[in-house]
Design an enzyme around this catalytic site. Structure first.
Site, short mmCIF file in Angstrom:
data_model
loop_
_atom_site.label_atom_id
_atom_site.label_comp_id
_atom_site.label_asym_id
_atom_site.label_seq_id
_atom_site.Cartn_x
_atom_site.Cartn_y
_atom_site.Cartn_z
N GLY A 275 0.81 -1.22 0.00
CA GLY A 275 0.00 0.00 0.00
C GLY A 275 0.85 1.26 0.00
CB CYS A 276 3.80 2.26 1.98
SG CYS A 276 2.97 2.14 3.60
CB THR A 277 5.15 0.37 -2.90
OG1 THR A 277 6.12 -0.05 -1.93
CG2 THR A 277 5.81 0.48 -4.27
#
Length: 164
Positions: free
Chosen positions: A54-56
């Site tokens: 999700g962060c990527t």
């Protein structure tokens, strides 16, 4: 459980509040402060961990839309509890053209009400803020979908700027 509740209630910023100042190292080891962006719109986004799905996705979405955000006179700053070295690797790997700030002490994340402290592990919640050119909180996102977030930010940024 009470510790979680206390952390969740700490530092509940509201629209119109002065954004808490900070001095944090970016991925290049340079000190970045909020006040160096006076007279600019700032998109300050907190995220849990470098190189997680999700962060990527969220970081790459900001990357892919950076020219649109710059055209909207906005600066993007990402913040997590990861180290400056971890940020350097993450930024290089995904060619991120904006500052990633290392908040290893979690002080800034806590000031923005974005800290999740489970006692055995701490990380930043996926919260974002639009800060106006006067340094005030103009928009708060406490529930972020990494896939759609940048689109929401650009739409809200335009609406906020149209009101000026």
């Amino acid at each position: 459980m009470f510790g979680l509740l206390a952390t969740a209630q700490a530092a509940e910023l509201k629209i119109g509040d002065k954004a808490p100042e900070f001095n944090l190292l970016n991925q290049a080891g340079e000190t970045i402060s909020l006040n160096q962006y006076n007279d600019k719109w700032v998109v300050l986004y907190f995220y849990p961990k470098n190189d997680t799905p999700g962060c990527t996705e969220e970081a790459c979405s900001f990357r892919d839309n950076i020219n649109r955000l710059i055209a909207q006179k906005a600066v993007v700053l990402g913040v997590s509890l990861d180290s400056q070295e971890s940020h350097a690797d993450f930024a290089k790997k995904h060619e991120l053209p904006f500052n990633l700030l290392a908040d290893e002490s979690a002080e800034v994340t806590k000031q923005y009400g974005a800290l999740l402290d489970l006692k055995v592990i701490k990380f930043a919640k996926r919260h974002s803020f639009i800060i106006d050119p006067k340094g005030n909180i103009a928009k708060i996102y406490r529930s972020v979908n990494p896939k759609e977030h940048v689109r929401d930010v650009m739409k809200d940024l335009k609406a906020l700027q149209d009101r000026e």
